[in-house]
Design a protein around this motif. Structure first.
Motif, PDB file in Angstrom:
ATOM      1  N   PRO A 128       0.837  -1.202   0.000  1.00 31.30           N
ATOM      2  CA  PRO A 128       0.000   0.000   0.000  1.00 31.30           C
ATOM      3  C   PRO A 128       0.874   1.255   0.000  1.00 31.30           C
ATOM      4  N   GLN A 129       0.292   2.385  -0.395  1.00 31.52           N
ATOM      5  CA  GLN A 129       1.061   3.624  -0.382  1.00 31.52           C
ATOM      6  C   GLN A 129       1.337   4.046   1.064  1.00 31.52           C
ATOM      7  N   ALA A 130       2.102   5.109   1.240  1.00 29.89           N
ATOM      8  CA  ALA A 130       2.550   5.510   2.579  1.00 29.89           C
ATOM      9  C   ALA A 130       1.405   5.722   3.559  1.00 29.89           C
ATOM     10  N   ASP A 131       0.282   6.208   3.071  1.00 30.18           N
ATOM     11  CA  ASP A 131      -0.877   6.434   3.943  1.00 30.18           C
ATOM     12  C   ASP A 131      -1.742   5.187   4.092  1.00 30.18           C
ATOM     13  N   GLY A 132      -1.271   4.078   3.555  1.00 26.38           N
ATOM     14  CA  GLY A 132      -1.946   2.804   3.763  1.00 26.38           C
ATOM     15  C   GLY A 132      -3.007   2.432   2.752  1.00 26.38           C
ATOM     16  N   PHE A 133      -3.261   3.286   1.754  1.00 24.27           N
ATOM     17  CA  PHE A 133      -4.361   3.009   0.834  1.00 24.27           C
ATOM     18  C   PHE A 133      -4.017   1.864  -0.119  1.00 24.27           C
ATOM     19  N   VAL A 134      -4.969   0.959  -0.273  1.00 23.59           N
ATOM     20  CA  VAL A 134      -4.822  -0.190  -1.164  1.00 23.59           C
ATOM     21  C   VAL A 134      -5.039   0.287  -2.597  1.00 23.59           C
ATOM     22  N   GLN A 135      -4.044   0.059  -3.448  1.00 29.88           N
ATOM     23  CA  GLN A 135      -4.093   0.592  -4.807  1.00 29.88           C
ATOM     24  C   GLN A 135      -4.295  -0.472  -5.884  1.00 29.88           C
ATOM     25  N   ARG A 136      -4.306  -1.733  -5.497  1.00 28.52           N
ATOM     26  CA  ARG A 136      -4.439  -2.818  -6.479  1.00 28.52           C
ATOM     27  C   ARG A 136      -5.760  -3.544  -6.283  1.00 28.52           C
ATOM     28  N   TRP A 137      -6.544  -3.633  -7.375  1.00 27.09           N
ATOM     29  CA  TRP A 137      -7.871  -4.243  -7.288  1.00 27.09           C
ATOM     30  C   TRP A 137      -8.221  -4.985  -8.574  1.00 27.09           C
ATOM     31  N   LEU A 138      -9.067  -5.975  -8.426  1.00 21.65           N
ATOM     32  CA  LEU A 138      -9.775  -6.577  -9.554  1.00 21.65           C
ATOM     33  C   LEU A 138     -11.165  -5.977  -9.584  1.00 21.65           C
ATOM     34  N   ILE A 139     -11.548  -5.393 -10.714  1.00 27.87           N
ATOM     35  CA  ILE A 139     -12.838  -4.707 -10.814  1.00 27.87           C
ATOM     36  C   ILE A 139     -13.634  -5.306 -11.961  1.00 27.87           C
ATOM     37  N   LEU A 140     -14.887  -5.610 -11.694  1.00 30.39           N
ATOM     38  CA  LEU A 140     -15.779  -6.116 -12.724  1.00 30.39           C
ATOM     39  C   LEU A 140     -16.430  -4.951 -13.460  1.00 30.39           C
ATOM     40  N   GLY A 151      -5.128   3.852  15.183  1.00 27.06           N
ATOM     41  CA  GLY A 151      -5.685   4.630  14.087  1.00 27.06           C
ATOM     42  C   GLY A 151      -4.671   4.978  13.009  1.00 27.06           C
ATOM     43  N   ARG A 152      -3.521   4.320  13.030  1.00 22.72           N
ATOM     44  CA  ARG A 152      -2.481   4.573  12.036  1.00 22.72           C
ATOM     45  C   ARG A 152      -2.552   3.519  10.938  1.00 22.72           C
ATOM     46  N   PRO A 153      -2.084   3.844   9.717  1.00 20.66           N
ATOM     47  CA  PRO A 153      -2.086   2.853   8.646  1.00 20.66           C
ATOM     48  C   PRO A 153      -1.275   1.619   9.033  1.00 20.66           C
ATOM     49  N   VAL A 154      -1.826   0.453   8.748  1.00 20.22           N
ATOM     50  CA  VAL A 154      -1.134  -0.797   9.048  1.00 20.22           C
ATOM     51  C   VAL A 154       0.062  -0.940   8.109  1.00 20.22           C
ATOM     52  N   LYS A 155       1.200  -1.294   8.665  1.00 18.68           N
ATOM     53  CA  LYS A 155       2.426  -1.456   7.899  1.00 18.68           C
ATOM     54  C   LYS A 155       2.746  -2.943   7.713  1.00 18.68           C
ATOM     55  N   GLY A 156       3.595  -3.239   6.740  1.00 22.16           N
ATOM     56  CA  GLY A 156       4.104  -4.587   6.562  1.00 22.16           C
ATOM     57  C   GLY A 156       3.209  -5.525   5.779  1.00 22.16           C
ATOM     58  N   ILE A 157       2.118  -5.011   5.229  1.00 23.58           N
ATOM     59  CA  ILE A 157       1.243  -5.854   4.426  1.00 23.58           C
ATOM     60  C   ILE A 157       1.515  -5.603   2.949  1.00 23.58           C
ATOM     61  N   THR A 158       1.145  -6.561   2.121  1.00 24.70           N
ATOM     62  CA  THR A 158       1.243  -6.400   0.675  1.00 24.70           C
ATOM     63  C   THR A 158      -0.088  -6.756   0.043  1.00 24.70           C
ATOM     64  N   VAL A 159      -0.271  -6.340  -1.186  1.00 28.05           N
ATOM     65  CA  VAL A 159      -1.511  -6.585  -1.906  1.00 28.05           C
ATOM     66  C   VAL A 159      -1.196  -7.351  -3.178  1.00 28.05           C
ATOM     67  N   SER A 160      -1.925  -8.412  -3.408  1.00 30.21           N
ATOM     68  CA  SER A 160      -1.757  -9.209  -4.623  1.00 30.21           C
ATOM     69  C   SER A 160      -3.136  -9.608  -5.108  1.00 30.21           C
ATOM     70  N   LEU A 161      -3.165 -10.333  -6.202  1.00 35.24           N
ATOM     71  CA  LEU A 161      -4.448 -10.800  -6.710  1.00 35.24           C
ATOM     72  C   LEU A 161      -4.503 -12.319  -6.739  1.00 35.24           C
ATOM     73  N   ALA A 162      -3.549 -12.955  -6.057  1.00 34.02           N
ATOM     74  CA  ALA A 162      -3.527 -14.413  -5.895  1.00 34.02           C
ATOM     75  C   ALA A 162      -2.634 -14.717  -4.716  1.00 34.02           C
ATOM     76  N   SER A 163      -2.742 -15.915  -4.150  1.00 33.55           N
ATOM     77  CA  SER A 163      -1.879 -16.298  -3.043  1.00 33.55           C
ATOM     78  C   SER A 163      -0.457 -16.459  -3.553  1.00 33.55           C
ATOM     79  N   PRO A 164       0.555 -16.430  -2.679  1.00 30.70           N
ATOM     80  CA  PRO A 164       1.938 -16.494  -3.117  1.00 30.70           C
ATOM     81  C   PRO A 164       2.268 -17.705  -3.976  1.00 30.70           C
ATOM     82  N   SER A 165       1.575 -18.821  -3.777  1.00 34.52           N
ATOM     83  CA  SER A 165       1.849 -20.023  -4.553  1.00 34.52           C
ATOM     84  C   SER A 165       1.194 -19.991  -5.920  1.00 34.52           C
ATOM     85  N   GLY A 166       0.382 -18.948  -6.166  1.00 29.48           N
ATOM     86  CA  GLY A 166      -0.339 -18.863  -7.425  1.00 29.48           C
ATOM     87  C   GLY A 166      -1.712 -19.507  -7.347  1.00 29.48           C
ATOM     88  N   ALA A 167      -2.010 -20.140  -6.217  1.00 35.68           N
ATOM     89  CA  ALA A 167      -3.327 -20.744  -6.037  1.00 35.68           C
ATOM     90  C   ALA A 167      -4.313 -19.689  -5.574  1.00 35.68           C
TER      91      ALA A 167
END
Length: 241
Positions: A44-56, A214-230
């Motif tokens: 996520p960006q510095a303020d914690g906003f999730v920038q990666r999405w799958l959108i229909l 109330g602070r942005p959570v750190k240390g997380i990542t955003v993907s569109l699949a699990s690390p193994s690809g499953a």
């Protein structure tokens, strides 16, 4: 064939070609605020906003934004497993007689501009329902965090299949407009799902996780699949209350 018949045939063919062209929407430039996904994961960006999405691509609806109207929309199955599906970029489905596609996008801003998304694809922007899904990966169990969202307009949000936020009626995007109760993110993939209904005009959303202070959570990542690809762990969806 006489010259007159030949001329009539040419004119008729030209009319048919012109009509076909008129029915085909002109191509539009790509959304200025959205880009295709180019990496396997993204912080996520510095303020914690999730920038990666799958959108229909948007589903045409009546555009009513009340609590009951929005809940009726999201609990009426427009497509199979709509409250639990983990789509992939390019997946297609049919709603009514319209084929729709899931698109993986990164936003260049803190918010995801759904108007830009739909307009660039020559899709409707008013009286529509958007579905959005992303997967937040955590290195360990995280307790006491909250999902925070700011939609324009009405929306419902789920974390790992459980509804955590509902915001209704016409509203502008306000950061942290809706904040969930404290919840736990499990180590590994966690599925975030949103349904956003727009009656007309601009439409977008922003979302992030906040810690107990109330602070942005750190240390997380955003993907569109699990690390193994499953696919991520199956969600046990709860019907919206």
């Amino acid at each position: 064939m006489t010259a007159t018949r030949l001329l009539v045939g040419v004119v008729a063919a030209a009319i048919c070609v012109g009509a076909a062209r008129a029915q085909t929407p002109a191509a539009r430039p790509a959304a200025s605020s959205l880009v295709p996904v180019a990496t396997s994961s993204k912080a996520p960006q510095a303020d914690g906003f999730v920038q990666r999405w799958l959108i229909l691509e948007p589903i045409r609806v009546t555009g009513q934004l009340t609590d009951s109207a929005v809940r009726t929309l999201v609990t009426t199955d427009s497509f199979p497993d709509q409250l639990s599906v983990i789509p992939r970029d390019g997946d297609k489905l049919t709603v009514g007689d319209t084929e729709l596609t899931w698109h993986a996008v990164d936003t260049l801003a803190y918010n995801v501009n759904l108007f830009h998304f739909a307009y660039a694809l020559t899709k409707p922007t008013s009286n529509v329902l958007f579905w959005a899904v992303t997967i937040v990966e955590t290195p360990r169990d995280l307790s006491g965090v909250r999902l925070s969202s700011g939609p324009n307009a009405a929306s419902i949000w789920w974390v790992n299949g459980k509804e955590v936020i509902g915001l209704f009626n016409d509203r502008q995007t306000v950061i942290d407009d809706g904040v969930s109760p404290r919840l736990e993110l499990k180590k590994g993939p966690n599925v975030i799902r949103a349904a956003v209904v727009n009656a007309g005009g601009a439409t977008d959303f922003c979302a992030r996780f906040l810690d107990e202070e109330g602070r942005p959570v750190k240390g997380i990542t955003v993907s569109l699949a699990s690390p193994s690809g499953a696919r991520a762990r199956p969600e046990k969806s709860e019907k919206s209350r």
